[in-house]
Design a protein around this motif. Structure first.
Motif, PDB file in Angstrom:
ATOM      1  N   LEU A  69      50.753 -27.911  74.418  1.00 26.59           N
ATOM      2  CA  LEU A  69      52.375 -27.440  75.709  1.00 26.59           C
ATOM      3  C   LEU A  69      52.513 -25.864  74.563  1.00 26.59           C
ATOM      4  CD1 LEU A  69      52.714 -26.264  78.449  1.00 26.59           C
ATOM      5  CD2 LEU A  69      54.814 -27.677  78.297  1.00 26.59           C
ATOM      6  N   SER A  70      52.874 -26.549  73.920  1.00 28.55           N
ATOM      7  CA  SER A  70      53.716 -25.414  72.942  1.00 28.55           C
ATOM      8  C   SER A  70      52.198 -24.118  72.092  1.00 28.55           C
ATOM      9  CB  SER A  70      54.137 -25.616  72.006  1.00 28.55           C
ATOM     10  OG  SER A  70      53.277 -26.962  71.065  1.00 28.55           O
ATOM     11  N   ALA A  71      51.514 -24.381  72.006  1.00 22.03           N
ATOM     12  CA  ALA A  71      50.605 -23.561  71.428  1.00 22.03           C
ATOM     13  C   ALA A  71      49.959 -22.807  72.888  1.00 22.03           C
ATOM     14  CB  ALA A  71      49.343 -24.146  70.637  1.00 22.03           C
ATOM     15  N   LEU A  72      50.266 -23.042  74.203  1.00 19.95           N
ATOM     16  CA  LEU A  72      49.493 -22.973  75.199  1.00 19.95           C
ATOM     17  C   LEU A  72      50.507 -21.629  75.565  1.00 19.95           C
ATOM     18  CD1 LEU A  72      47.928 -22.426  78.062  1.00 19.95           C
ATOM     19  CD2 LEU A  72      49.255 -24.671  78.791  1.00 19.95           C
ATOM     20  N   LEU A  73      51.864 -21.793  75.605  1.00 26.24           N
ATOM     21  CA  LEU A  73      52.571 -20.999  75.639  1.00 26.24           C
ATOM     22  C   LEU A  73      52.773 -20.079  75.006  1.00 26.24           C
ATOM     23  CD1 LEU A  73      56.024 -23.793  77.125  1.00 26.24           C
ATOM     24  CD2 LEU A  73      53.984 -22.567  78.592  1.00 26.24           C
ATOM     25  N   THR A  74      52.581 -20.580  73.581  1.00 29.80           N
ATOM     26  CA  THR A  74      52.675 -19.526  72.679  1.00 29.80           C
ATOM     27  C   THR A  74      51.289 -18.234  72.847  1.00 29.80           C
ATOM     28  OG1 THR A  74      53.406 -20.199  70.921  1.00 29.80           O
ATOM     29  CG2 THR A  74      52.274 -19.085  70.097  1.00 29.80           C
ATOM     30  N   MET A  75      50.536 -18.790  73.119  1.00 33.82           N
ATOM     31  CA  MET A  75      49.481 -17.670  72.753  1.00 33.82           C
ATOM     32  C   MET A  75      49.530 -16.763  74.612  1.00 33.82           C
ATOM     33  SD  MET A  75      46.667 -20.094  71.926  1.00 33.82           S
ATOM     34  CE  MET A  75      45.722 -20.785  70.117  1.00 33.82           C
TER      35      MET A  75
ATOM     36  N   PRO B 109      44.334 -22.941  72.846  1.00 26.37           N
ATOM     37  CA  PRO B 109      45.591 -23.945  72.582  1.00 26.37           C
ATOM     38  C   PRO B 109      44.589 -25.593  72.321  1.00 26.37           C
ATOM     39  CG  PRO B 109      45.367 -23.623  74.390  1.00 26.37           C
ATOM     40  CD  PRO B 109      45.063 -22.588  74.173  1.00 26.37           C
ATOM     41  N   THR B 110      44.845 -26.035  71.788  1.00 23.29           N
ATOM     42  CA  THR B 110      44.394 -27.917  71.175  1.00 23.29           C
ATOM     43  C   THR B 110      46.262 -28.399  71.449  1.00 23.29           C
ATOM     44  OG1 THR B 110      44.624 -27.772  68.891  1.00 23.29           O
ATOM     45  CG2 THR B 110      42.928 -26.215  69.705  1.00 23.29           C
ATOM     46  N   SER B 111      45.647 -29.743  71.538  1.00 30.17           N
ATOM     47  CA  SER B 111      46.341 -30.715  71.907  1.00 30.17           C
ATOM     48  C   SER B 111      46.626 -31.655  70.287  1.00 30.17           C
ATOM     49  CB  SER B 111      46.222 -31.938  71.967  1.00 30.17           C
ATOM     50  OG  SER B 111      44.778 -32.591  71.837  1.00 30.17           O
ATOM     51  N   VAL B 112      46.579 -30.575  69.197  1.00 32.25           N
ATOM     52  CA  VAL B 112      47.182 -30.676  67.985  1.00 32.25           C
ATOM     53  C   VAL B 112      48.507 -30.200  67.849  1.00 32.25           C
ATOM     54  CG1 VAL B 112      47.089 -30.600  65.605  1.00 32.25           C
ATOM     55  CG2 VAL B 112      44.501 -31.079  66.562  1.00 32.25           C
TER      56      VAL B 112
ATOM     57  N   GLY C 259      50.152 -22.485  67.526  1.00 31.96           N
ATOM     58  CA  GLY C 259      49.395 -21.691  68.625  1.00 31.96           C
ATOM     59  C   GLY C 259      49.478 -20.151  67.615  1.00 31.96           C
ATOM     60  N   ALA C 260      49.951 -19.639  66.933  1.00 32.72           N
ATOM     61  CA  ALA C 260      50.078 -18.212  66.581  1.00 32.72           C
ATOM     62  C   ALA C 260      49.291 -17.648  66.501  1.00 32.72           C
ATOM     63  CB  ALA C 260      51.831 -18.474  65.756  1.00 32.72           C
ATOM     64  N   LEU C 261      47.891 -18.146  65.980  1.00 31.85           N
ATOM     65  CA  LEU C 261      46.582 -17.715  64.728  1.00 31.85           C
ATOM     66  C   LEU C 261      45.935 -16.526  66.192  1.00 31.85           C
ATOM     67  CD1 LEU C 261      44.082 -17.789  62.960  1.00 31.85           C
ATOM     68  CD2 LEU C 261      43.020 -19.749  64.260  1.00 31.85           C
ATOM     69  N   ALA C 262      46.181 -17.177  66.937  1.00 32.88           N
ATOM     70  CA  ALA C 262      45.617 -15.787  68.100  1.00 32.88           C
ATOM     71  C   ALA C 262      45.574 -14.736  68.480  1.00 32.88           C
ATOM     72  CB  ALA C 262      45.218 -15.941  69.445  1.00 32.88           C
ATOM     73  N   GLY C 263      47.359 -14.763  68.400  1.00 35.82           N
ATOM     74  CA  GLY C 263      48.268 -13.469  67.763  1.00 35.82           C
ATOM     75  C   GLY C 263      48.186 -12.585  66.830  1.00 35.82           C
ATOM     76  N   VAL C 264      47.907 -13.663  66.010  1.00 31.67           N
ATOM     77  CA  VAL C 264      48.009 -12.456  64.960  1.00 31.67           C
ATOM     78  C   VAL C 264      46.414 -12.105  64.673  1.00 31.67           C
ATOM     79  CG1 VAL C 264      47.797 -13.003  62.032  1.00 31.67           C
ATOM     80  CG2 VAL C 264      49.614 -14.092  63.100  1.00 31.67           C
TER      81      VAL C 264
ATOM     82  N   SER D  20      42.831 -13.063  75.782  1.00 33.56           N
ATOM     83  CA  SER D  20      43.194 -14.205  76.539  1.00 33.56           C
ATOM     84  C   SER D  20      43.054 -16.268  76.595  1.00 33.56           C
ATOM     85  CB  SER D  20      42.293 -14.224  77.600  1.00 33.56           C
ATOM     86  OG  SER D  20      40.308 -14.346  76.796  1.00 33.56           O
ATOM     87  N   VAL D  21      43.430 -16.130  77.580  1.00 33.69           N
ATOM     88  CA  VAL D  21      43.326 -18.117  77.179  1.00 33.69           C
ATOM     89  C   VAL D  21      42.921 -18.827  77.932  1.00 33.69           C
ATOM     90  CG1 VAL D  21      45.324 -19.043  76.785  1.00 33.69           C
ATOM     91  CG2 VAL D  21      46.279 -17.698  76.293  1.00 33.69           C
ATOM     92  N   VAL D  22      42.411 -19.504  77.632  1.00 36.56           N
ATOM     93  CA  VAL D  22      41.901 -20.788  78.181  1.00 36.56           C
ATOM     94  C   VAL D  22      42.234 -21.689  78.143  1.00 36.56           C
ATOM     95  CG1 VAL D  22      39.026 -20.057  77.627  1.00 36.56           C
ATOM     96  CG2 VAL D  22      40.482 -21.308  76.070  1.00 36.56           C
ATOM     97  N   ASN D  23      42.021 -23.311  78.762  1.00 34.54           N
ATOM     98  CA  ASN D  23      43.186 -23.911  78.919  1.00 34.54           C
ATOM     99  C   ASN D  23      43.067 -25.348  77.219  1.00 34.54           C
ATOM    100  OD1 ASN D  23      45.018 -26.264  80.457  1.00 34.54           O
ATOM    101  ND2 ASN D  23      43.255 -26.453  82.158  1.00 34.54           N
ATOM    102  N   ILE D  24      44.140 -26.072  77.386  1.00 35.81           N
ATOM    103  CA  ILE D  24      44.251 -27.098  76.565  1.00 35.81           C
ATOM    104  C   ILE D  24      42.767 -27.520  76.074  1.00 35.81           C
ATOM    105  CG2 ILE D  24      44.972 -28.921  75.313  1.00 35.81           C
ATOM    106  CD1 ILE D  24      47.971 -27.750  76.841  1.00 35.81           C
ATOM    107  N   ASP D  25      42.481 -27.507  74.554  1.00 31.35           N
ATOM    108  CA  ASP D  25      41.573 -28.320  74.190  1.00 31.35           C
ATOM    109  C   ASP D  25      39.820 -28.261  74.571  1.00 31.35           C
ATOM    110  OD1 ASP D  25      42.554 -29.384  72.192  1.00 31.35           O
ATOM    111  OD2 ASP D  25      43.228 -31.156  73.829  1.00 31.35           O
TER     112      ASP D  25
END
Length: 250
Positions: A209-215, A197-200, A179-184, A224-229
């Motif tokens: 969950l890994s993408a969610l925590l990164t974001m 964050p997606t469940s991919v 989930g690094a795209l958002a920060g970049v 800002s971050v919304v829920n997974i998918d």
């Protein structure tokens, strides 16, 4: 019926007292027994009603869509199956369906699109969630720029489109894996970024969950971050931000 349109018709004598009384009886909502339809959501929030379709029976879903359709209300249905759409289509001919985003739309009026929202994905596997975002934003009056498959594994792809992305009033970054795209993206633009964050991903992705925590832990400002998918949530929020920019710019 839209409140302003109702008042105009009553003022002009197009609606008599009996019909007006029947319409007012639906306020503040229409009770179908199993569901209470909020016909005044648009009056309060500026955006119309949305129906979450997953888990609903076809019988209930058809009645919900038919009620909105009969009242001339535009409605968006998310997470709908093809079978649910086919059941709705039988009674509501105007209903359309997008299999990728799983969205049902009923539009009785033309939607004027203003401003710009950019929806970006890390990879092609993220596109179904991104399309839920994009089509939600379009339904609520935004022009949408789709920039797909520009993940950080090949960052030159993102950099080749960054000038286009910067034109948007709001940017949605949809990514799985780490989930690094958002920060970049947030480190390259001066606009708000909504991270989805997606469940991919593979096993240690833990269903997104890994993408969610990164974001959530991004060191770039303005994320800002919304829920997974939750493509719908991102699309709705991006439309709100876009509307504020458009309104403030006259």
């Amino acid at each position: 019926m839209d409140t302003r349109a109702f008042l105009e018709k009553f003022k002009n004598g197009e609606i008599d007292i009996e019909e007006a009384e029947n319409i007012l009886k639906k306020l503040p909502y229409e009770d179908l027994g199993f569901a209470k339809l909020d016909h005044h959501r648009k009056l309060r929030s500026g955006f119309g009603e949305v129906v979450y379709c997953s888990g609903k029976t076809e019988e209930h879903l058809v009645k919900i869509f038919k009620s909105f359709y009969d009242d001339g209300v535009d409605v968006l249905g998310t997470r709908a199956s093809l079978e649910q759409f086919e059941a709705v289509k039988k009674l509501v001919p105007k209903a359309t369906y997008d299999e990728l985003s799983r969205i049902i739309k009923i539009q009785s009026s033309d939607i004027e699109k203003k401003g710009l929202v950019a929806v970006c994905t890390g990879g092609t596997s993220d596109i179904p969630v991104a399309e839920e975002t994009a089509q939600t934003a379009e339904f609520f009056g935004c022009n949408v720029l789709r920039v797909y498959d520009v993940g950080v594994a090949g960052i030159h792809r993102l950099l080749s489109r960054i000038d286009d992305i910067k034109r948007a009033n709001c940017i949605v970054a949809v990514a799985g894996m780490e989930g690094a795209l958002a920060g970049v993206i947030a480190g390259l633009v001066d606009k708000p970024v909504i991270a989805v964050p997606t469940s991919v991903g593979y096993g240690a992705n833990f269903g997104g969950l890994s993408a969610l925590l990164t974001m959530l832990n991004s060191c770039a400002e303005g994320v800002s971050v919304v829920n997974i998918d939750n493509g719908f949530g991102a699309g709705y929020m991006s439309a709100q931000i876009n509307r504020m920019v458009v309104d403030n710019n006259g």
